[in-house]
Design a protein around this motif. Structure first.
Motif, short mmCIF file in Angstrom:
data_model
loop_
_atom_site.label_atom_id
_atom_site.label_comp_id
_atom_site.label_asym_id
_atom_site.label_seq_id
_atom_site.Cartn_x
_atom_site.Cartn_y
_atom_site.Cartn_z
N LEU A 188 5.21 4.05 -55.61
CA LEU A 188 5.04 2.75 -55.96
C LEU A 188 5.87 2.71 -57.26
O LEU A 188 5.59 3.47 -57.93
CB LEU A 188 3.42 2.44 -56.45
N ASP A 189 6.98 2.01 -57.33
CA ASP A 189 7.90 2.07 -58.19
C ASP A 189 7.58 1.57 -59.64
O ASP A 189 7.89 2.07 -60.50
CB ASP A 189 8.96 0.85 -58.03
N ASP A 190 6.43 0.65 -59.87
CA ASP A 190 5.95 0.32 -61.06
C ASP A 190 4.84 0.93 -61.43
O ASP A 190 4.24 0.53 -62.51
CB ASP A 190 5.82 -1.27 -60.95
N TYR A 191 4.27 1.88 -60.86
CA TYR A 191 3.21 2.59 -61.09
C TYR A 191 3.45 3.61 -62.44
O TYR A 191 4.39 4.28 -62.25
CB TYR A 191 2.51 3.57 -59.98
N VAL A 192 2.64 3.28 -63.37
CA VAL A 192 2.55 4.35 -64.52
C VAL A 192 1.56 5.30 -64.58
O VAL A 192 0.18 4.91 -64.40
CB VAL A 192 2.62 3.42 -65.97
N SER A 243 6.45 8.12 -65.28
CA SER A 243 6.59 8.14 -63.93
C SER A 243 5.94 9.19 -63.48
O SER A 243 5.50 10.27 -64.02
CB SER A 243 7.97 8.29 -63.43
N SER A 282 2.06 9.81 -70.61
CA SER A 282 2.59 8.56 -69.66
C SER A 282 3.73 8.55 -69.34
O SER A 282 4.79 8.71 -70.05
CB SER A 282 2.01 7.21 -70.54
#
Length: 353
Positions: free
Chosen positions: A145-149, A170, A168
């Motif tokens: 998931l590219d936008d997952y923090v 990638s 916090s």
């Protein structure tokens, strides 16, 4: 059954079954028994099945990160609860459930102490139904998931090595920082990380894998010696792949991992990267991660993690095909498997895909 009340017998089954399913990693039996029994002594931890959770419920993974063989490792029960507090403050959201990162002697019961002191239930959706070396393998494909923090908290060590941090970023960056911090803390950290919804965990996690560990532990502990090994093999539909004396053993703790080889009767060779990765005899492959490859004492059936192997031991090696395990979606991710080949210097992908 939607809810399992945990007592000390369940703790024993979970720890010993987890030890088998750890595949050479996943912590130590003594540590698992200590934390599990302590959880029952101080409170009433409860294990929920996946169907007890609403899809929108927020689940947090708890784990141990580091090298089990590190001589200066130091993680105590208070550290397990502290990381949960740090993470909850970080994300500023309430947590409805706790999940473990994997099955293992110490890790199957990850979260049981936290559940006992907070009342937050443990949910039977481990991030993986067997132990694995990297944080990404235990993150239910959040790496895709590219936008997952990724939010992660870690605590461990003592004295000048005491470490407490929140990270916090990638998934890969956050996991790498936690792994490096484990080295500074003496080799091991208690970690809470990666909040996800129950809906996501149900699709990507190993639903029911803690109950599988409990069943395996029951099979093991209700028999003795060779009969116990036979009972485990039958429960998991596996095979006894090798038996004999450990004639050579090499282990190096590097980069926060235990890496090495085990030779049995001078003919069988096993490689491990925390967990056992391969089993071969004269170039013939008998098992390849994420197949379960596990060593047990041939006389007592006591599960033996890779870091506890030594020359002269008489061991039995069982192999269980990955299809018979409850595994995470990460175990089907070639990108996450590829680094194994670089570490153990043997082909993996052609055998497991």
């Amino acid at each position: 059954m939607a809810k399992i009340e945990i007592d000390k017998k369940i703790v024993e089954y979970a720890v010993y079954g987890g030890a088998v399913l750890g595949g050479g990693g996943g912590g130590w039996i003594e540590d698992g028994l200590q934390i599990g029994r302590m959880a029952v002594d101080i409170g009433e931890p409860v294990l929920y099945t996946a169907d007890e959770m609403k899809d929108e419920d927020l689940l947090v993974t708890v784990s141990l990160v580091g090298a089990p063989a590190a001589k200066d490792k130091y993680v105590k029960p208070i550290h397990y609860s502290r990381v949960l507090d740090i993470l909850a403050q970080k994300i500023n959201k309430s947590i409805q459930g706790i999940i473990t990162n994997e099955n293992g002697a110490g890790t199957t019961v990850n979260g049981w102490f936290q559940s006992a002191i907070t009342g937050i239930p443990i949910v039977d959706i481990p991030c993986n139904g067997r132990a694995h070396p990297t944080g990404s393998m235990g993150s239910m494909n959040l790496s895709e998931l590219d936008d997952y923090v990724s939010h992660q908290a870690a605590v461990g060590g003592k004295g000048t090595c005491y470490t407490e941090l929140s990270v916090s970023g990638s998934l890969d960056k956050a996991s790498t920082l936690i792994r490096k911090a484990s080295i500074e803390a003496g080799g091991l950290l208690a970690v809470a990380r990666n909040p996800v919804t129950a809906a996501y965990a149900k699709v990507n996690g190993a639903v029911g894998a803690i109950q599988q560990a409990i069943e395996v532990g029951e099979a093991l502990l209700n028999h003795a010696g060779g009969a116990a090994i036979d009972a485990v093999v039958q429960k998991l539909s596996g095979t006894v792949a090798a038996e004999g004396i450990v004639t050579d053993f090499n282990l190096e703790t590097t980069g926060g991992f235990d890496v090495g080889t085990v030779t049995i009767n001078d003919v069988y060779e096993m490689t491990f990267w925390n967990e056992y990765m391969t089993l071969e005899k004269n170039g013939q492959r008998f098992g390849t991660f994420p197949d379960l490859i596990m060593t047990l004492d041939a006389r007592t059936a006591e599960p033996i993690v890779s870091a506890a192997i030594h020359k002269g031991q008489q061991i039995t090696v069982i192999v269980v095909p990955k299809e018979n395990l409850l595994l995470s979606s990460t175990m089907r991710n070639k990108k996450l498997m590829k680094p194994i080949e670089d570490i153990i210097k043997k082909p993996i992908l052609e055998f497991c895909f």
